[in-house]
Write an enzyme that holds these catalytic residues in place. Sequence first.
Site, short mmCIF file in Angstrom:
data_model
loop_
_atom_site.label_atom_id
_atom_site.label_comp_id
_atom_site.label_asym_id
_atom_site.label_seq_id
_atom_site.Cartn_x
_atom_site.Cartn_y
_atom_site.Cartn_z
N ASN A 1 0.88 -1.17 0.00
CA ASN A 1 0.00 0.00 0.00
C ASN A 1 0.91 1.21 0.00
O ASN A 1 1.46 1.58 1.02
CB ASN A 1 -0.89 -0.02 1.25
CG ASN A 1 -1.70 1.26 1.40
OD1 ASN A 1 -1.79 2.06 0.46
ND2 ASN A 1 -2.28 1.46 2.58
N LYS B 1 0.23 4.26 -0.40
CA LYS B 1 -0.36 5.49 0.15
C LYS B 1 -0.04 6.67 -0.78
O LYS B 1 0.03 6.47 -1.99
CB LYS B 1 0.13 5.72 1.59
CG LYS B 1 -0.05 4.45 2.45
CD LYS B 1 0.13 4.67 3.91
CE LYS B 1 -0.09 3.34 4.62
NZ LYS B 1 -0.08 3.45 6.07
N HIS C 1 -9.51 1.75 4.19
CA HIS C 1 -8.28 1.85 4.98
C HIS C 1 -8.51 2.80 6.16
O HIS C 1 -9.25 3.77 6.05
CB HIS C 1 -7.14 2.36 4.09
CG HIS C 1 -5.82 2.28 4.78
ND1 HIS C 1 -5.39 3.26 5.65
CD2 HIS C 1 -4.86 1.32 4.76
CE1 HIS C 1 -4.20 2.90 6.13
NE2 HIS C 1 -3.86 1.74 5.61
N GLU D 1 -6.82 5.10 7.35
CA GLU D 1 -6.54 6.52 7.08
C GLU D 1 -7.73 7.18 6.38
O GLU D 1 -8.03 8.35 6.60
CB GLU D 1 -5.25 6.65 6.25
CG GLU D 1 -4.03 6.39 7.12
CD GLU D 1 -2.85 5.76 6.39
OE1 GLU D 1 -2.79 5.83 5.15
OE2 GLU D 1 -2.00 5.16 7.08
N GLU E 1 -6.06 -4.56 10.17
CA GLU E 1 -4.99 -3.61 10.47
C GLU E 1 -5.31 -2.84 11.75
O GLU E 1 -6.06 -1.86 11.71
CB GLU E 1 -4.84 -2.61 9.32
CG GLU E 1 -4.53 -3.25 7.99
CD GLU E 1 -3.85 -2.27 7.05
OE1 GLU E 1 -2.71 -2.53 6.68
OE2 GLU E 1 -4.45 -1.23 6.73
N GLY F 1 2.15 2.27 10.64
CA GLY F 1 3.15 3.33 10.50
C GLY F 1 3.84 3.70 11.80
O GLY F 1 4.52 4.71 11.88
N SER G 1 2.88 -2.20 10.23
CA SER G 1 4.33 -2.34 10.47
C SER G 1 4.85 -3.74 10.20
O SER G 1 5.75 -4.22 10.88
CB SER G 1 4.68 -1.90 11.90
OG SER G 1 4.32 -0.55 12.10
P1 PGA Z 1 2.55 0.22 7.59
O1 PGA Z 1 1.14 0.49 6.87
O2 PGA Z 1 3.06 -1.08 7.05
O3 PGA Z 1 3.41 1.39 7.21
O4 PGA Z 1 2.29 0.16 9.05
C1 PGA Z 1 0.24 -0.56 6.66
C2 PGA Z 1 -1.02 -0.01 6.05
O5 PGA Z 1 -1.43 1.10 6.42
O6 PGA Z 1 -1.64 -0.65 5.19
#
Ligand code: PGA
Length: 249
Positions: free
Chosen positions: A10, A12, A95, A97, A167, A173, A213
């Site tokens: 992903n 982003k 997601h 976010e 998630e 993140g 992560s």
């Molecule tokens: P990350 O993001 O691996 O940077 O924690 C995962 C995601 O948001 O899909």
Amino acid sequence: MARKPIIAGNWKMNNTIAETKALIEDLKPLVKDAKCDVVICTPYTDLATAVELTKGSNIKVGAENVHWAEKGAFTGEISAKMLVELGVEYVIIGHSERRQYFGETDATVNARTKAALQAGLKPIICVGETLEQREKNRTKSVVRKQINGAFDGIDADELKNIVVAYEPVWAIGTGKTATSEQAEETIKNIRSMVAKLYGRKLANKLRIQYGGSMNPKNVSELMAQPNIDGGLIGGASLKAVDFSQVVNY
Ligand code: PGA
């Protein structure tokens, strides 16, 4: 009931077209022997380039969102048909976010999922609790509401085209991964929730990823869990070597 693992990046809001070209060229040879399905989900502006450059490779391309309407007055949005025409195969929906910063709800997640399926896209539906919800022991009820909302009115025969990504918001993140036990526990619960909706047989075929992560160091332990069928990878998907190490766990 062997489920083929699926590792999806992903990106982003990262990577210009030039950066996309470089990353994909680096990535292709590194993941060419992957035993799992490999997907990169890119910003809309990179999709055409990604589709073009991954042709003939084992890398599939996904978008990061899709609108529920076929077309119309929705400034700034992109329809499923537009994505399909580009050659996009997957799409991330809901997601955290999007839920956190752009007002995404279980109802809009459901509407986007239906539109994606109808157009022939494969949704990667994201669910997960915040730290506060986890600390209040609400993880299961929060995720159940998200799952029931996302799947509302979706036919059983569509299940094969859907991927779920669990998630935990506090792990995204932050460098703070859920332990493999925490991830397995909730993903097992999600499978049971889906079994309640569609029966155990179909639930056992559904691919459920972990995200938050996930990286070359922790991927093997997470993937060793019986219910974890892959990962949705943010930060570690932006570097070819890191992403390939996750893919080739
Ligand atoms: P990350 O993001 O691996 O940077 O924690 C995962 C995601 O948001 O899909």
